[in-house]
Design an enzyme around this catalytic site. Structure first.
Site, PDB file in Angstrom:
ATOM      1  N   GLU A 149       0.917  -1.253   0.161  1.00  0.00           N
ATOM      2  CA  GLU A 149      -0.039  -0.854  -0.155  1.00  0.00           C
ATOM      3  C   GLU A 149       1.202   1.298  -0.283  1.00  0.00           C
ATOM      4  O   GLU A 149       0.788   2.381  -0.871  1.00  0.00           O
ATOM      5  CB  GLU A 149      -0.580  -0.256   1.118  1.00  0.00           C
ATOM      6  CG  GLU A 149      -1.647   1.470   1.007  1.00  0.00           C
ATOM      7  CD  GLU A 149      -3.195   0.969   2.300  1.00  0.00           C
ATOM      8  OE1 GLU A 149      -3.557   1.889   2.336  1.00  0.00           O
ATOM      9  OE2 GLU A 149      -2.985  -0.354   3.874  1.00  0.00           O
ATOM     10  N   SER A 204      -8.735   5.967   5.999  1.00  0.00           N
ATOM     11  CA  SER A 204      -9.682   5.976   7.091  1.00  0.00           C
ATOM     12  C   SER A 204      -8.743   6.325   8.590  1.00  0.00           C
ATOM     13  O   SER A 204      -9.658   7.023   9.062  1.00  0.00           O
ATOM     14  CB  SER A 204      -9.974   4.031   7.144  1.00  0.00           C
ATOM     15  OG  SER A 204     -10.484   4.182   6.375  1.00  0.00           O
ATOM     16  N   SER A 207      -1.621   7.719   8.019  1.00  0.00           N
ATOM     17  CA  SER A 207      -0.569   6.991   8.261  1.00  0.00           C
ATOM     18  C   SER A 207       0.933   8.634   7.892  1.00  0.00           C
ATOM     19  O   SER A 207       0.677   8.636   7.030  1.00  0.00           O
ATOM     20  CB  SER A 207      -0.089   5.436   7.378  1.00  0.00           C
ATOM     21  OG  SER A 207      -0.216   4.674   7.836  1.00  0.00           O
ATOM     22  N   ARG A 219       7.496   4.214   7.616  1.00  0.00           N
ATOM     23  CA  ARG A 219       6.110   4.796   8.365  1.00  0.00           C
ATOM     24  C   ARG A 219       6.759   5.250  10.104  1.00  0.00           C
ATOM     25  O   ARG A 219       7.410   4.369  10.077  1.00  0.00           O
ATOM     26  CB  ARG A 219       4.780   3.750   8.542  1.00  0.00           C
ATOM     27  CG  ARG A 219       3.821   4.427   8.871  1.00  0.00           C
ATOM     28  CD  ARG A 219       2.940   3.465   9.803  1.00  0.00           C
ATOM     29  NE  ARG A 219       1.776   4.233   9.608  1.00  0.00           N
ATOM     30  CZ  ARG A 219       0.945   3.896  10.860  1.00  0.00           C
ATOM     31  NH1 ARG A 219       2.512   3.679  11.789  1.00  0.00           N
ATOM     32  NH2 ARG A 219       0.188   4.046  11.093  1.00  0.00           N
TER      33      ARG A 219
END
Length: 323
Positions: A149, A204, A207, A219
């Site tokens: 992702e 939603s 990050s 991240r």
């Protein structure tokens, strides 16, 4: 499971090879998020379309002649990217979205349009690529080629910046009180000093990725307060049902009727710490008052929800940038 992951890895490597034969049209990509599913469709230009079969032309016509699909699917016409060169072909990228909770309806629609006859695999990313993989296999007879992702996010960011440079900009003199701040274009692909930078991905949840180079990133933080939180709270507080409804309400609202500001506490600016009087001191702070609750409209609640979440995300991103 291990053998499937190995086969997907091999397919990725083959797709990167210049000798790999391009898959037949149509080309789709999906990002199956926790709140929204985003689908990208590549429509080849007419001079590229001679290899189109009749069934492919049918899908093309269905997708490009409609802006709504069923009761929840929408094509964002304003995001359309014409004249894109992609894998040796030129064409247009179309962006379609629908609530992930409607995935079952999407699969039924794809089955009805005989998508399986056109392709046996779709590139997909997001958590839903794992969650709904068995549904695609059992109900549609298609497999999902799962891609990371965050890697897709950063590659897509560079892809967009190369073709739509005005989408990437900065404010030389930012002023939250003004709506006419000048946007200065910033090229991620031409600026040698663009690294490092933070990519704040609001889905939603959120990050935050520290990008130090084209292939050097990780991240570093995030928050559970994101787009899903905004829509969920708006549904609870205002009775709206869709993201579009929530945004429309927020555009008309006045968050100052809901939030307690610095001036509500100090009577003006808090000069000792350089805090302006119009800054939010307490999100939804006025809602402890019966009278204030009676005065607040649904659009004010939606606006206050949006301000609360964007302030939170911005504060976390700033702290990450300063460390």
């Amino acid at each position: 499971m291990a053998s499937r992951q190995l086969s997907e890895t091999k397919l990725r490597r083959r797709s990167m090879s210049t000798s790999y034969r391009l898959p037949p049209l149509p080309w789709f990509g999906m990002d199956i998020g926790g709140t929204l599913t985003k689908l990208v469709y590549f429509e080849p230009s007419l001079d590229n379309a001679e290899e189109e079969r009749e069934k492919v032309a049918h899908i093309r016509k269905y997708l490009t002649s409609n802006v709504a699909y069923g009761t929840t699917g929408l094509r964002d016409v304003y995001l359309e990217m014409p004249n894109v060169s992609f894998l040796g072909r030129s064409g247009t990228l179309h962006f379609i979205r629908f609530p992930t909770c409607s995935m079952s309806i999407f699969i039924d629609m794809a089955k009805d349009k005989n998508l399986k006859d056109l392709a046996d695999m779709i590139c997909a990313t997001g958590g839903g690529a794992y969650k709904f993989e068995s549904d695609f296999q059992s109900r549609l007879g298609m497999s999902l080629l799962k891609l990371d992702e965050l890697e897709c996010l950063l590659n897509g960011l560079i892809f967009l910046a190369e073709r739509h440079p005005l989408e990437c900009y900065y404010l030389p003199e930012p002023d939250p009180s003004r709506s006419d701040c000048v946007r200065q274009p910033y090229s991620l692909t031409r600026q040698s000093d663009c690294y490092p930078f933070l990519a704040v991905n609001i889905g939603s949840g959120v990050s935050i990725i520290a990008v130090r180079g084209p292939r050097d990133w990780n991240r570093v933080s995030g928050t559970s307060l994101g787009g899903g939180t905004f829509l969920g709270l708006c549904c609870l507080l205002t009775g709206c049902e869709t993201f579009e409804d929530a945004i429309a309400l927020a555009e008309r609202g006045d968050s100052n009727k809901v939030d307690k500001l610095v001036m509500d506490i100090y009577g003006g600016d808090y000069e000792l710490f350089g805090l302006r009087g119009d800054l939010v001191a307490s999100s939804f702070g006025h809602m402890m008052s019966v009278d204030k609750r009676a005065e607040a409209k649904p659009e004010d609640l939606a606006r206050a929800t949006l301000v609360m979440l964007t302030n939170n995300i911005g504060s976390i991103a700033r702290m990450c940038a300063s460390t």
